[in-house]
Write an enzyme that holds these catalytic residues in place. Structure first.
Site, PDB file in Angstrom:
ATOM      1  N   THR A  96       0.868  -1.180   0.000  1.00 33.06           N
ATOM      2  CA  THR A  96       0.000   0.000   0.000  1.00 33.06           C
ATOM      3  C   THR A  96       0.901   1.224   0.000  1.00 33.06           C
ATOM      4  OG1 THR A  96      -1.687  -1.144   1.277  1.00 33.06           O
ATOM      5  CG2 THR A  96      -1.788   1.255   1.260  1.00 33.06           C
ATOM      6  N   LYS A 171      -7.537   1.623  -2.979  1.00 29.39           N
ATOM      7  CA  LYS A 171      -7.173   1.203  -1.621  1.00 29.39           C
ATOM      8  C   LYS A 171      -7.334   2.352  -0.623  1.00 29.39           C
ATOM      9  CE  LYS A 171      -5.061  -1.073   1.716  1.00 29.39           C
ATOM     10  NZ  LYS A 171      -5.611  -2.228   2.407  1.00 29.39           N
ATOM     11  N   LYS A 246      -1.526   5.096   8.797  1.00 34.05           N
ATOM     12  CA  LYS A 246      -0.724   5.203   7.565  1.00 34.05           C
ATOM     13  C   LYS A 246      -1.644   5.421   6.355  1.00 34.05           C
ATOM     14  CE  LYS A 246       1.598   2.366   4.206  1.00 34.05           C
ATOM     15  NZ  LYS A 246       1.961   1.050   3.734  1.00 34.05           N
TER      16      LYS A 246
END
Ligand code: NAD
Length: 298
Positions: A96, A171, A246
């Site tokens: 990611t 995502k 994050k």
């Protein structure tokens, strides 16, 4: 037999690489950390002690690394994947990372003659182990067609999001929804407690009413209603608060760059920042209910 070089044998990467090996691919793993390489070898994976060795003869290179800087280094750095992968190899980054780095690596890979996809995942360590991940794939049609049969051995849904970088876009949009949604469910349970409404009753009603969502019905932040949720095991992850932070930060950085208004995403990032700064980075992200409720022991 297709040869695959797999970079990044951490919590996600090792079980993913093992699933590929179990599916019959000739997998050679590599990790920067000696400890990760040893753990992978003990788990029965073939492991190289140099990235170039892992790439020898590989038709496919897959990366599962912490964040953008590590991905840039692994692909673009001196002696990296673009310098050493076999001609025409398929490259798949499942980490990611931010959309800009993903697109930069895509451009460099295309210029060097490689086919590439960005293919971040949802489903966590349990999904990686059980080969039930969801892959969100960005790349051209031909790249997606080549990557799909390989990704399918690690997941149960492989979805083409669009051109280069759109897997990463999907995502961060998904995880921004999840972070906001979890906080909303936590607020509702904290309010219900003050109003004398039992957890089980709020769950029973909201899961059949318009408050229904994944954070409630699959990952309930209070113990009881969903037995497999981390709330039943003192909020052991699962998906850590640090990981959620994050992803929320990635969403905020990207939103600022494209001037998209994401006021609730910004608020969620701030709340997770507070929660992590208080020393809760290793707890499951649903544990944020402790802060919202005002628990003293958090
Ligand atoms: P991790 O820290 O457990 O593993 C990453 C591994 O990459 C480490 O072992 C590290 O030594 C290695 N590494 C770093 N730079 C390297 C390089 N240049 N070459 C080779 N190896 C290198 O992280 P993880 O939990 O496996 O997560 C990996 C990625 O997956 C992250 O981007 C994360 O955001 C994403 N992700 C994680 C989860 C989860 O639940 N853990 C869920 C979905 C997505």
């Amino acid at each position: 037999m297709t040869r695959i070089a797999f970079f990044g044998l951490g919590n996600m990467g090792l079980p993913m690489a093992r699933n590929l090996a179990a599916a019959g691919f000739a997998v050679v793993g590599y990790d920067l950390a000696e400890r990760a390489r040893r753990r992978a070898a003990e788990a029965g994976l073939a492991v190289a002690d140099e990235p170039t060795r892992a790439l020898e003869g590989a038709e496919v290179a897959i990366t599962m690394l912490p964040a953008g800087p590590q991905v840039r280094e692994a692909y673009l750095g001196d002696g990296g994947i673009l310098d050493n992968a076999r001609e025409g190899a398929l490259l798949a980054d499942c980490s990611t990372i931010d959309v800009d780095t993903a697109r930069e690596v895509h451009r460099a890979a295309a210029a060097a003659g490689f086919t590439m996809v960005d293919a971040p995942v949802s489903g966590g360590v349990a999904g990686a182990e059980a080969a039930t991940l969801t892959f969100m794939v960005g790349g051209h049609d031909e790249a997606f067609a080549r990557a799909k049969p390989i990704l399918e051995r690690m997941g149960r849904a492989v979805i083409h999001a669009g051109g280069p970088g759109t897997g990463q876009a999907a995502k961060i949009c998904n995880n921004m929804m999840l972070g906001i949604q979890m906080i909303s469910v936590c607020e509702a349970f904290a309010l219900a407690e003050r109003l004398g409404l039992a957890h089980e009753k709020l769950f029973e009603i909201a899961s059949r009413a318009s408050g229904q969502c994944w954070s409630l019905t699959s990952y309930c932040p209070v113990p009881g209603p969903v037995p497999q949720a981390p709330s039943n095991r003192d909020y052991r992850p699962g998906f850590t608060a640090a990981m959620m932070l994050k992803d929320l930060r990635l969403a905020q950085e990207t939103a600022a760059r494209v001037q998209a208004a994401t006021p609730l995403g910004a608020e969620a990032a701030q709340l997770y920042q507070l929660f992590v700064a208080a020393g809760n980075e290793g707890l499951d992200f649903s544990a944020i209910i402790k802060m919202i409720r005002g628990d003293r022991d958090r």
